[in-house]
Write an enzyme that holds these catalytic residues in place. Structure first.
Site, PDB file in Angstrom:
ATOM      1  N   ARG A 180       0.862  -1.177   0.000  1.00 14.39           N
ATOM      2  CA  ARG A 180       0.000   0.000   0.000  1.00 14.39           C
ATOM      3  C   ARG A 180       0.902   1.231   0.000  1.00 14.39           C
ATOM      4  O   ARG A 180       1.935   1.266   0.684  1.00 14.39           O
ATOM      5  CB  ARG A 180      -0.904   0.031   1.239  1.00 14.39           C
ATOM      6  N   GLU A 237      -3.481   7.525  -4.192  1.00 14.44           N
ATOM      7  CA  GLU A 237      -3.889   7.029  -5.518  1.00 14.44           C
ATOM      8  C   GLU A 237      -5.200   7.655  -5.957  1.00 14.44           C
ATOM      9  O   GLU A 237      -6.074   7.849  -5.109  1.00 14.44           O
ATOM     10  CB  GLU A 237      -4.069   5.494  -5.454  1.00 14.44           C
ATOM     11  N   HIS A 283      -1.042   0.171  -9.835  1.00 16.14           N
ATOM     12  CA  HIS A 283      -1.655  -0.804  -8.912  1.00 16.14           C
ATOM     13  C   HIS A 283      -2.110  -2.075  -9.655  1.00 16.14           C
ATOM     14  O   HIS A 283      -3.299  -2.391  -9.713  1.00 16.14           O
ATOM     15  CB  HIS A 283      -2.840  -0.168  -8.158  1.00 16.14           C
TER      16      HIS A 283
HETATM   17  C1  DGY Z   1      -5.319  -6.188  -2.788  1.00 19.06           C
HETATM   18  O1  DGY Z   1      -5.908  -7.251  -3.019  1.00 19.06           O
HETATM   19  O2  DGY Z   1      -5.245  -5.721  -1.655  1.00 19.06           O
HETATM   20  C2  DGY Z   1      -4.632  -5.528  -3.944  1.00 19.06           C
HETATM   21  O3  DGY Z   1      -4.142  -4.307  -3.648  1.00 19.06           O
HETATM   22  C3  DGY Z   1      -5.515  -5.520  -5.170  1.00 19.06           C
HETATM   23  O4  DGY Z   1      -5.526  -6.824  -5.618  1.00 19.06           O
END
Ligand code: DGY
Length: 318
Positions: free
Chosen positions: A230, A259, A277
């Site tokens: 993240r 984002e 992402h």
């Molecule tokens: C998640 O699953 O947390 C990713 O960031 C998107 O697949």
């Protein structure tokens, strides 16, 4: 369900429920309006499931089944307090995300995007011994921050595929890995000794800005930082400054602090590889995520708990 997803999820849900697909990411106020009276929610990681959303959904809500493994968009204690199960999509996206972390590591380390631009923009004037030198990957030291499923899958690829030495830091400790040679260590040591650092911790209050100016300054000048977890794990403004000043050599990023925006200056840092992402973005994985998210919903509507459940203690409630 916020958005249509690839694979069998929608058909599965339609067999057993009345399915409403919102078709777009709505602003919080409109989202709250749209989910009024729902028994189950299948949000995307951009939907915030907070107290206000839970209040708006109302007392029929039994499950929030996130179409993601990350759960930082969901107030889990608030769900638990209301007896609402929270589901997510672990396991099915581990390989795709680990593959992408390796892609970023290799691409940033070997300056693949810069080199691609050289070709497309007609700057390649012929082979030279000192042209676009990058970092050697094979045999280098990889520091894995966060040693859960994805961190371990990256370590495995790096160790077995590229003979990398693996250092790992996890706030919960690093368990022995059988056949894999991994040394658990402090974050400080990992940052000081690693040629490549890859982040795989969930976003929590503790991991917010885990990597800031001081941590970047403690890394090797030749180091490459990779993040597929993240964005807010890294202080992005501090990273831009570190890249501009040559504090570290480069970064491979799939996630950003705000984002879809990037921090000012990041796009101009040529030593970065920047992806939108895409960690889990393969057809197979996105379909599997949808199926698991749908099955999480159906399990709860049938009286059980989600298959992948973040708050199993809901079952203990009177
Ligand atoms: C998640 O699953 O947390 C990713 O960031 C998107 O697949």
């Amino acid at each position: 369900m916020t958005l249509s997803v690839p694979g069998p999820a929608e058909a599965l849900l339609r067999e057993h429920c009345e399915l409403q697909v919102l078709g777009e990411i709505l602003a919080p106020e409109r989202y709250r309006e749209a989910i009024r009276g729902a028994d189950a929610l299948l949000p995307q990681l951009r939907d915030r499931i907070d107290e206000a959303a839970l209040d708006a959904a109302g007392p029929h809500l039994q499950v929030v089944s996130n179409y993601a493994v990350g759960l930082d968009n969901i107030d889990i204690p608030a769900c638990t307090k209301r007896g609402v199960y929270v589901g997510n999509t672990p396991e099915v996206l581990t390989d795709a995300t680990a593959d992408l972390a390796m892609t970023l590591l290799l691409a940033a380390g070997r300056r693949v995007v810069e080199a691609d631009h050289e070709m497309r923009e007609g700057r390649y004037a012929g082979w030279r011994p000192d042209y676009l030198l990058g970092q050697e990957v094979t045999g280098a030291t990889l520091g894995v921050i966060g040693f859960g499923r994805i961190g371990r899958a990256v370590a495995r690829r790096a160790a077995l595929g590229f003979s990398m030495r693996i250092l790992a830091y996890d706030p919960g400790g690093v368990a022995r890995q059988g056949d894999l040679d991994v040394e658990g260590c402090s974050l400080e040591r990992l940052l000081m000794e690693s040629d490549f650092v890859s982040c795989h911790v969930p976003l929590t209050e503790e991991t917010h800005h885990l990597i800031g100016a001081a941590e970047l300054a403690s890394m090797r000048r030749s180091a490459i930082l990779v993040n597929t977890s993240r964005g807010p794990i890294i202080d992005e403004a501090a990273l831009v400054e570190a890249l501009q000043k040559g504090v570290i050599a480069g970064a491979g990023l799939d996630v950003y602090e705000n984002e879809p925006q990037m921090a000012p200056g990041l796009a101009a840092c040529t030593s970065t590889v920047l992806l939108p992402h895409l960690g889990s973005a393969t057809g197979k994985t996105r379909a599997a995520m949808g199926e698991l998210a749908a099955r999480n919903v159906l399990a709860v509507l049938a009286g059980g708990a989600p298959i992948a459940c973040a708050n199993p203690e809901v079952a203990q409630r009177p």
